[in-house]
Design a protein around this motif. Structure first.
Motif, PDB file in Angstrom:
ATOM      1  N   SER A 164       0.829  -1.206   0.000  1.00  0.00           N
ATOM      2  CA  SER A 164       0.000   0.000   0.000  1.00  0.00           C
ATOM      3  C   SER A 164       0.863   1.255   0.000  1.00  0.00           C
ATOM      4  N   VAL A 165       1.898   1.276   0.850  1.00  0.00           N
ATOM      5  CA  VAL A 165       2.780   2.439   0.926  1.00  0.00           C
ATOM      6  C   VAL A 165       3.518   2.640  -0.398  1.00  0.00           C
ATOM      7  N   ALA A 166       4.014   1.542  -0.976  1.00  0.00           N
ATOM      8  CA  ALA A 166       4.783   1.633  -2.218  1.00  0.00           C
ATOM      9  C   ALA A 166       3.943   2.114  -3.391  1.00  0.00           C
ATOM     10  N   VAL A 167       2.673   1.755  -3.417  1.00  0.00           N
ATOM     11  CA  VAL A 167       1.807   2.128  -4.537  1.00  0.00           C
ATOM     12  C   VAL A 167       1.263   3.540  -4.378  1.00  0.00           C
ATOM     13  N   VAL A 168       0.914   3.929  -3.161  1.00  0.00           N
ATOM     14  CA  VAL A 168       0.258   5.222  -2.936  1.00  0.00           C
ATOM     15  C   VAL A 168       1.254   6.374  -2.891  1.00  0.00           C
ATOM     16  N   THR A 169       2.467   6.130  -2.411  1.00  0.00           N
ATOM     17  CA  THR A 169       3.453   7.210  -2.286  1.00  0.00           C
ATOM     18  C   THR A 169       3.728   7.941  -3.602  1.00  0.00           C
ATOM     19  N   PRO A 170       3.929   7.241  -4.739  1.00  0.00           N
ATOM     20  CA  PRO A 170       4.110   7.976  -6.001  1.00  0.00           C
ATOM     21  C   PRO A 170       2.927   8.867  -6.358  1.00  0.00           C
ATOM     22  N   GLY A 171       1.711   8.441  -5.986  1.00  0.00           N
ATOM     23  CA  GLY A 171       0.541   9.282  -6.238  1.00  0.00           C
ATOM     24  C   GLY A 171       0.612  10.594  -5.474  1.00  0.00           C
ATOM     25  N   VAL A 172       1.113  10.535  -4.239  1.00  0.00           N
ATOM     26  CA  VAL A 172       1.297  11.760  -3.448  1.00  0.00           C
ATOM     27  C   VAL A 172       2.359  12.647  -4.086  1.00  0.00           C
ATOM     28  N   LEU A 174       3.167  12.776  -7.190  1.00  0.00           N
ATOM     29  CA  LEU A 174       2.624  13.354  -8.422  1.00  0.00           C
ATOM     30  C   LEU A 174       1.722  14.547  -8.119  1.00  0.00           C
ATOM     31  N   ILE A 175       1.058  14.520  -6.974  1.00  0.00           N
ATOM     32  CA  ILE A 175       0.272  15.685  -6.549  1.00  0.00           C
ATOM     33  C   ILE A 175       1.198  16.857  -6.237  1.00  0.00           C
ATOM     34  N   LEU A 176       2.338  16.567  -5.618  1.00  0.00           N
ATOM     35  CA  LEU A 176       3.274  17.628  -5.236  1.00  0.00           C
ATOM     36  C   LEU A 176       3.905  18.317  -6.434  1.00  0.00           C
ATOM     37  N   ARG A 177       3.909  17.670  -7.597  1.00  0.00           N
ATOM     38  CA  ARG A 177       4.479  18.298  -8.790  1.00  0.00           C
ATOM     39  C   ARG A 177       3.513  19.281  -9.445  1.00  0.00           C
ATOM     40  N   LEU A 178       2.252  19.271  -9.031  1.00  0.00           N
ATOM     41  CA  LEU A 178       1.240  20.141  -9.628  1.00  0.00           C
ATOM     42  C   LEU A 178       1.328  21.550  -9.061  1.00  0.00           C
ATOM     43  N   GLN A 179       0.780  22.495  -9.814  1.00  0.00           N
ATOM     44  CA  GLN A 179       0.699  23.887  -9.369  1.00  0.00           C
ATOM     45  C   GLN A 179      -0.772  24.257  -9.180  1.00  0.00           C
ATOM     46  N   PHE A 180      -1.074  24.861  -8.045  1.00  0.00           N
ATOM     47  CA  PHE A 180      -2.441  25.237  -7.712  1.00  0.00           C
ATOM     48  C   PHE A 180      -2.524  26.759  -7.743  1.00  0.00           C
ATOM     49  N   CYS A 181      -2.863  27.284  -8.916  1.00  0.00           N
ATOM     50  CA  CYS A 181      -2.830  28.735  -9.084  1.00  0.00           C
ATOM     51  C   CYS A 181      -4.217  29.332  -9.284  1.00  0.00           C
ATOM     52  N   GLN A 182      -5.258  28.534  -9.193  1.00  0.00           N
ATOM     53  CA  GLN A 182      -6.605  29.066  -9.420  1.00  0.00           C
ATOM     54  C   GLN A 182      -7.477  28.840  -8.189  1.00  0.00           C
ATOM     55  N   SER A 183      -8.299  27.812  -8.211  1.00  0.00           N
ATOM     56  CA  SER A 183      -9.228  27.583  -7.101  1.00  0.00           C
ATOM     57  C   SER A 183      -8.721  26.497  -6.171  1.00  0.00           C
ATOM     58  N   ASN A 184      -8.981  26.656  -4.891  1.00  0.00           N
ATOM     59  CA  ASN A 184      -8.653  25.607  -3.927  1.00  0.00           C
ATOM     60  C   ASN A 184      -9.918  24.988  -3.340  1.00  0.00           C
ATOM     61  N   SER A 203      -1.300  20.218 -16.401  1.00  0.00           N
ATOM     62  CA  SER A 203      -1.798  18.932 -16.875  1.00  0.00           C
ATOM     63  C   SER A 203      -1.760  17.873 -15.775  1.00  0.00           C
ATOM     64  N   ILE A 204      -2.846  17.093 -15.686  1.00  0.00           N
ATOM     65  CA  ILE A 204      -2.908  16.000 -14.710  1.00  0.00           C
ATOM     66  C   ILE A 204      -2.945  14.654 -15.421  1.00  0.00           C
ATOM     67  N   ALA A 205      -2.534  14.624 -16.680  1.00  0.00           N
ATOM     68  CA  ALA A 205      -2.569  13.380 -17.456  1.00  0.00           C
ATOM     69  C   ALA A 205      -1.739  12.294 -16.788  1.00  0.00           C
ATOM     70  N   LEU A 206      -0.558  12.656 -16.290  1.00  0.00           N
ATOM     71  CA  LEU A 206       0.311  11.679 -15.647  1.00  0.00           C
ATOM     72  C   LEU A 206      -0.330  11.133 -14.381  1.00  0.00           C
ATOM     73  N   ASN A 207      -0.990  12.004 -13.614  1.00  0.00           N
ATOM     74  CA  ASN A 207      -1.694  11.550 -12.411  1.00  0.00           C
ATOM     75  C   ASN A 207      -2.781  10.550 -12.753  1.00  0.00           C
ATOM     76  N   SER A 208      -3.546  10.857 -13.803  1.00  0.00           N
ATOM     77  CA  SER A 208      -4.641   9.986 -14.209  1.00  0.00           C
ATOM     78  C   SER A 208      -4.129   8.642 -14.704  1.00  0.00           C
ATOM     79  N   ILE A 209      -3.066   8.679 -15.509  1.00  0.00           N
ATOM     80  CA  ILE A 209      -2.501   7.437 -16.046  1.00  0.00           C
ATOM     81  C   ILE A 209      -1.947   6.561 -14.927  1.00  0.00           C
TER      82      ILE A 209
END
Length: 323
Positions: A164-172, A174-184, A203-209
């Motif tokens: 669980s840790v090994a699979v979910v950590t990359p997802g976290v 990938l969230i950290l690489r995003l920029q939140f410049c509009q709505s929170n 783009s969140i294509a990588l997150n979705s994939i």
């Protein structure tokens, strides 16, 4: 600059000066704001049933030494996972239903996201371990005691946590690489991967994939192996010489089959409609995303209590003890 007022809290939707917002605003079920207080009643009732029911299962397995066998130890693991999963999501959801939109700091949101997905994956892994236990018990009973030892069960528990840790950590990450410049503002009752990603401005294509691939290679494969296990079990059961033996084997697996069907039906339906059901109303998606995390923990102890005589009798004995 646009300003949105939610009573005691004001949220701006203009560009942020930092890459990450200080907090997200969880709004609950869009379009159902006036009914959320009523929705909280069945949610609260199911939450209490889940916590009490799974707590009783863990208590009887720990209390009765005769139940400390692979089948019941895996059941106690499932109960523990269910209690944790409920407590990660439901209290915050109920708070939103009662008080309206609620803020969640960026670190708290990521933490909740991590545990939601990690506990969901570990639930699937426990169900797979239980299927393997039933397969060995029915298809190779002479090897059951020597193969499924306490040491192996402990290693299985550590392995499912590590997966669980090994699979979910990359997802976290990938969230950290995003920029939140509009709505929170997140139109949801809890923080989950795609819910956070969709409010980013790049783009969140990588997150979705990654999310789709990880789900198929973990939960999807778990389901395939569980289906294979039960196909082999059924083939063995139909070859048993006596009707009594076949009935006993079916009874042993009946509760587990019900739990599997409930868990995977809700999970897969929510997963695929969330990604591909563009015409499905958002409130339906959010309610379903809550139900697939809440219904299995609520139903699991009830199903096992009804279908498993040993658990039922121990629970009744525990509850009837003089205080």
């Amino acid at each position: 600059m646009h300003l949105k007022d939610f009573g005691h809290l004001s949220i701006t939707t203009a560009n942020y000066t930092s890459r990450y917002p200080t907090s997200f605003l969880l709004t609950g079920v869009p379009g159902f704001e006036d009914f959320q207080i009523w929705i909280s009643i069945p949610f609260g009732f199911m939450y209490l049933l889940a916590v009490i029911g799974n707590g009783l299962v863990m208590a009887v397995v720990a209390w009765d030494k005769s139940l400390q066998e692979p089948m019941y130890l895996f059941l106690a693991m499932l109960a523990l996972n269910d209690v944790l999963l409920c407590n990660v999501t439901v209290p915050k959801t109920l708070l939103i239903f009662w008080q309206g939109s609620s803020p969640s700091t960026f670190p708290a949101c990521l933490t909740q996201m991590f545990f939601v997905h990690a506990l969901f994956l570990s639930e699937s892994a426990v169900l797979l371990a239980m299927a393997f236990d039933r397969y060995v018990a029915i298809c190779s009973p002479l090897r059951h005691a020597t193969l499924l030892t306490g040491s192996l069960i402990g290693k299985v528990g550590l392995a499912l946590v590590a997966r669980s840790v090994a699979v979910v950590t990359p997802g976290v990450l990938l969230i950290l690489r995003l920029q939140f410049c509009q709505s929170n503002i997140i139109h949801h009752t809890y923080c989950e991967n795609m819910g956070i990603a969709k409010v980013a401005c790049n783009s969140i294509a990588l997150n979705s994939i990654y999310g789709l691939t990880a789900a198929l290679l973990t939960t999807g494969l778990d389901f395939v192996f569980i289906f294979l296990s039960y196909w082999l079990i059924l083939r063995t059961v139909f070859q048993l010489p006596s009707r009594e033996a076949r009935t006993k084997a079916f009874g042993t697996c009946g509760a587990h089959t019900c739990v599997i069907l409930i868990f995977y039906t809700l999970a897969f339906f929510s997963f695929f409609t969330h990604r591909f059901g563009n015409r499905v109303p958002s409130h339906a998606l959010i309610l379903l995303a809550n139900l697939y995390l809440l219904v299995p923990p609520t139903v699991n102890p009830i199903v096992y209590g009804v279908k498993t005589k040993e658990i039922r009798m121990r629970v009744l004995g525990l509850c009837s003890q003089p205080k």
